[in-house]
Write a protein that holds these residues in place. Sequence first.
Motif, PDB file in Angstrom:
ATOM      1  N   HIS A 138     -16.240  44.107  35.628  1.00 34.38           N
ATOM      2  CA  HIS A 138     -15.236  44.243  36.683  1.00 34.38           C
ATOM      3  C   HIS A 138     -15.857  44.388  38.075  1.00 34.38           C
ATOM      4  O   HIS A 138     -15.436  43.713  39.004  1.00 34.38           O
ATOM      5  N   VAL A 139     -16.827  45.280  38.247  1.00 31.45           N
ATOM      6  CA  VAL A 139     -17.492  45.457  39.533  1.00 31.45           C
ATOM      7  C   VAL A 139     -18.658  44.469  39.584  1.00 31.45           C
ATOM      8  O   VAL A 139     -19.559  44.526  38.745  1.00 31.45           O
ATOM      9  N   HIS A 140     -18.661  43.591  40.572  1.00 34.18           N
ATOM     10  CA  HIS A 140     -19.572  42.453  40.534  1.00 34.18           C
ATOM     11  C   HIS A 140     -20.995  42.742  40.993  1.00 34.18           C
ATOM     12  O   HIS A 140     -21.900  41.952  40.727  1.00 34.18           O
ATOM     13  N   LEU A 141     -21.223  43.834  41.682  1.00 32.30           N
ATOM     14  CA  LEU A 141     -22.573  44.162  42.143  1.00 32.30           C
ATOM     15  C   LEU A 141     -23.220  45.145  41.170  1.00 32.30           C
ATOM     16  O   LEU A 141     -22.674  46.208  40.908  1.00 32.30           O
ATOM     17  N   PRO A 142     -24.380  44.810  40.609  1.00 33.02           N
ATOM     18  CA  PRO A 142     -25.037  45.726  39.658  1.00 33.02           C
ATOM     19  C   PRO A 142     -25.371  47.066  40.313  1.00 33.02           C
ATOM     20  O   PRO A 142     -25.783  47.131  41.471  1.00 33.02           O
ATOM     21  N   ASP A 143     -25.198  48.140  39.554  1.00 33.16           N
ATOM     22  CA  ASP A 143     -25.495  49.481  40.056  1.00 33.16           C
ATOM     23  C   ASP A 143     -25.432  50.440  38.872  1.00 33.16           C
ATOM     24  O   ASP A 143     -24.977  50.072  37.782  1.00 33.16           O
ATOM     25  N   GLU A 144     -25.872  51.646  39.072  1.00 30.94           N
ATOM     26  CA  GLU A 144     -25.689  52.686  38.055  1.00 30.94           C
ATOM     27  C   GLU A 144     -25.639  54.056  38.713  1.00 30.94           C
ATOM     28  O   GLU A 144     -26.184  54.282  39.788  1.00 30.94           O
ATOM     29  N   PHE A 145     -24.924  54.966  38.068  1.00 31.15           N
ATOM     30  CA  PHE A 145     -24.769  56.319  38.578  1.00 31.15           C
ATOM     31  C   PHE A 145     -24.369  57.208  37.410  1.00 31.15           C
ATOM     32  O   PHE A 145     -24.100  56.726  36.298  1.00 31.15           O
ATOM     33  N   THR A 146     -24.333  58.512  37.632  1.00 35.50           N
ATOM     34  CA  THR A 146     -23.911  59.462  36.602  1.00 35.50           C
ATOM     35  C   THR A 146     -22.687  60.224  37.096  1.00 35.50           C
ATOM     36  O   THR A 146     -22.660  60.701  38.235  1.00 35.50           O
ATOM     37  N   ARG A 147     -21.670  60.306  36.249  1.00 32.43           N
ATOM     38  CA  ARG A 147     -20.450  61.051  36.579  1.00 32.43           C
ATOM     39  C   ARG A 147     -19.986  61.781  35.331  1.00 32.43           C
ATOM     40  O   ARG A 147     -19.947  61.196  34.234  1.00 32.43           O
ATOM     41  N   ASP A 148     -19.684  63.045  35.462  1.00 31.49           N
ATOM     42  CA  ASP A 148     -19.243  63.876  34.333  1.00 31.49           C
ATOM     43  C   ASP A 148     -20.261  63.821  33.188  1.00 31.49           C
ATOM     44  O   ASP A 148     -19.896  63.811  32.006  1.00 31.49           O
ATOM     45  N   ASP A 149     -21.547  63.746  33.557  1.00 30.69           N
ATOM     46  CA  ASP A 149     -22.659  63.707  32.590  1.00 30.69           C
ATOM     47  C   ASP A 149     -22.690  62.418  31.771  1.00 30.69           C
ATOM     48  O   ASP A 149     -23.377  62.351  30.747  1.00 30.69           O
ATOM     49  N   VAL A 150     -21.951  61.404  32.199  1.00 30.89           N
ATOM     50  CA  VAL A 150     -22.003  60.094  31.556  1.00 30.89           C
ATOM     51  C   VAL A 150     -22.730  59.130  32.487  1.00 30.89           C
ATOM     52  O   VAL A 150     -22.360  58.981  33.656  1.00 30.89           O
ATOM     53  N   LYS A 151     -23.754  58.481  31.979  1.00 33.69           N
ATOM     54  CA  LYS A 151     -24.445  57.460  32.769  1.00 33.69           C
ATOM     55  C   LYS A 151     -23.587  56.202  32.776  1.00 33.69           C
ATOM     56  O   LYS A 151     -23.216  55.685  31.722  1.00 33.69           O
ATOM     57  N   VAL A 152     -23.253  55.710  33.953  1.00 29.21           N
ATOM     58  CA  VAL A 152     -22.408  54.521  34.094  1.00 29.21           C
ATOM     59  C   VAL A 152     -23.256  53.372  34.641  1.00 29.21           C
ATOM     60  O   VAL A 152     -23.922  53.521  35.669  1.00 29.21           O
ATOM     61  N   VAL A 153     -23.234  52.250  33.947  1.00 30.71           N
ATOM     62  CA  VAL A 153     -23.998  51.077  34.362  1.00 30.71           C
ATOM     63  C   VAL A 153     -23.030  49.939  34.697  1.00 30.71           C
ATOM     64  O   VAL A 153     -22.285  49.476  33.835  1.00 30.71           O
ATOM     65  N   GLN A 154     -23.011  49.534  35.963  1.00 31.48           N
ATOM     66  CA  GLN A 154     -22.269  48.341  36.375  1.00 31.48           C
ATOM     67  C   GLN A 154     -23.181  47.147  36.117  1.00 31.48           C
ATOM     68  O   GLN A 154     -24.206  46.999  36.768  1.00 31.48           O
ATOM     69  N   VAL A 155     -22.822  46.313  35.180  1.00 32.39           N
ATOM     70  CA  VAL A 155     -23.728  45.226  34.801  1.00 32.39           C
ATOM     71  C   VAL A 155     -23.709  44.092  35.817  1.00 32.39           C
ATOM     72  O   VAL A 155     -24.637  43.272  35.852  1.00 32.39           O
ATOM     73  N   GLY A 156     -22.693  44.034  36.671  1.00 33.78           N
ATOM     74  CA  GLY A 156     -22.598  42.953  37.648  1.00 33.78           C
ATOM     75  C   GLY A 156     -22.035  41.690  37.022  1.00 33.78           C
ATOM     76  O   GLY A 156     -22.060  41.500  35.812  1.00 33.78           O
ATOM     77  N   SER A 157     -21.514  40.799  37.855  1.00 31.34           N
ATOM     78  CA  SER A 157     -20.956  39.551  37.367  1.00 31.34           C
ATOM     79  C   SER A 157     -22.060  38.570  36.989  1.00 31.34           C
ATOM     80  O   SER A 157     -23.218  38.738  37.373  1.00 31.34           O
ATOM     81  N   MET A 158     -21.698  37.540  36.213  1.00 33.02           N
ATOM     82  CA  MET A 158     -22.670  36.552  35.762  1.00 33.02           C
ATOM     83  C   MET A 158     -23.403  35.931  36.934  1.00 33.02           C
ATOM     84  O   MET A 158     -24.617  35.718  36.906  1.00 33.02           O
ATOM     85  N   GLN A 159     -22.663  35.626  37.983  1.00 31.58           N
ATOM     86  CA  GLN A 159     -23.213  35.182  39.250  1.00 31.58           C
ATOM     87  C   GLN A 159     -22.530  35.975  40.357  1.00 31.58           C
ATOM     88  O   GLN A 159     -21.418  36.450  40.173  1.00 31.58           O
ATOM     89  N   PRO A 160     -23.169  36.103  41.522  1.00 32.36           N
ATOM     90  CA  PRO A 160     -22.434  36.655  42.666  1.00 32.36           C
ATOM     91  C   PRO A 160     -21.433  35.612  43.144  1.00 32.36           C
ATOM     92  O   PRO A 160     -21.700  34.408  43.078  1.00 32.36           O
ATOM     93  N   TYR A 161     -20.266  36.054  43.615  1.00 28.95           N
ATOM     94  CA  TYR A 161     -19.242  35.128  44.063  1.00 28.95           C
ATOM     95  C   TYR A 161     -18.822  35.377  45.511  1.00 28.95           C
ATOM     96  O   TYR A 161     -17.877  34.762  45.994  1.00 28.95           O
ATOM     97  N   ALA A 162     -19.521  36.277  46.201  1.00 23.30           N
ATOM     98  CA  ALA A 162     -19.246  36.562  47.606  1.00 23.30           C
ATOM     99  C   ALA A 162     -20.458  37.280  48.182  1.00 23.30           C
ATOM    100  O   ALA A 162     -21.316  37.779  47.444  1.00 23.30           O
ATOM    101  N   HIS A 163     -20.536  37.338  49.496  1.00 21.20           N
ATOM    102  CA  HIS A 163     -21.702  37.960  50.143  1.00 21.20           C
ATOM    103  C   HIS A 163     -21.842  39.437  49.782  1.00 21.20           C
ATOM    104  O   HIS A 163     -22.946  39.944  49.663  1.00 21.20           O
TER     105      HIS A 163
END
Length: 323
Positions: free
Chosen positions: A199-224
Motif C-alpha cells: 500500500h505505501v509505495h516508498l520502502p521504510d521501516e519503523f517500530t510501533r507498539d513493539d511491532v516492527k513494521v516494514v513497508q516493502v514499497g511498490s514493485m516500481q516507483p510511480y511518482a517522484h
Amino acid sequence: MNRITEIEIGTVSVGILGDPHLGRAFVRGVSLEKRGLREKMVMEDFQQRLAGSGQYDVFICMGDLFDKWAVSYGVVFQAALAFLNAASANPRTEYIVIAGNHDISRDLEKKGALDLFHLIVRSQKNIFVVEHSMNSFQLRIGGKMCGFFPFHPTKPAAELVTEKVDIAFGHWDTIFGDSNLIPTKKLAEMGCEVAYTGHVHLPDEFTRDDVKVVQVGSMQPYAHGEDNGEMYVTLALDELEGKDLRDKCIRVLLAPGERLDVEVDCLQLTVQRVGANEEETEEVTMGDFDLMALFGQAFEEAGVPTEVRGQILTRFEEARVAE
C-alpha cells in the motif's frame, strides 16, 4: 531496480513483492511517441519477477495487483498467465496474492479484475488469493504462524486480527487511513513480532507498539515522492546535458527567468519552477496522492457520516475508472 524484499522465516525463503499496479496508464508528461512504453516496462518487470520466483519457497504479492478494479482483459490475462506459468513450473513454491484497495470497486456489487484473475488461477493448487471478503488467511511458515490480511472495504483493520500470529502480511496505511491504519496494538496483543505491508509505495521501516513494521514499497516507483532517484530523477536545467535519461522520469527545476528550450529524451517530463524565496511551486495532478487516505482524513476531521462517505467515494471511483 530490485524492489523486492527477501526474508528467511526459519529455513524457509520468502519473496515479497509490493504493489505492481498492473494496468496503470502513464499519460502526464509522456510524449505521444513514448505512450505505452512505460506500461510495457511495468508488465515486463512483473513477468520477470514471476519467472524468477522459483528461488523462493513462498512468494507473496502484497496487494494492488491491479491499478483499478476495472482494467483491460489483456492485462488480467497476462497477470494470470505469469502466475500460472510460475506456479506450474515451481510446484513446491506457495504463491499468495493479497487483495488491495485498488483491486476493488467501492460499489461492492461489482466484480472486477481481481475476481477474474482468481477465477482463472483457482485451479492451480499452489496459488491462493486472499480476497476482500475474507478476514484473514493463516499459514505456518518455518515454524512461525503467519497471517495474511486483505484490505477490507467495510471492516476496520483491527477487527480482522482475531487469532495469534507471529508475522503479519497486509495492505495497510501506516500514517493516515482511518479504518485501514495498520493495527499494531491489536497485532502486538496477538503476539506479532513483525508486520510487512504493501500500500505505501516508498520502502521504510519503523517500530510501533513493539511491532516492527516494514513497508516493502511498490514493485516500481510511480511518482517522484515514491523514489530515491532510481527512476524518478529531479535535475536543474544545467544538469541535463550529457546524461542518458532514456529510462528515467525527469522533473526539471527552473530558476526564475529560465526556460526549458532543449529536447529531453526520457520516459516522462515535468517542469517545476523554483521561486526566488526557494519555495517550490508545481502543477499537481490528483494521481500524485493517495486520495483515499486524504479523503479519510478530511472526512474524519469534518465528521462526515458513514453513509455520505460511501456515496462520495463511489462517485469518485466511478469517475476515476471512466477517465
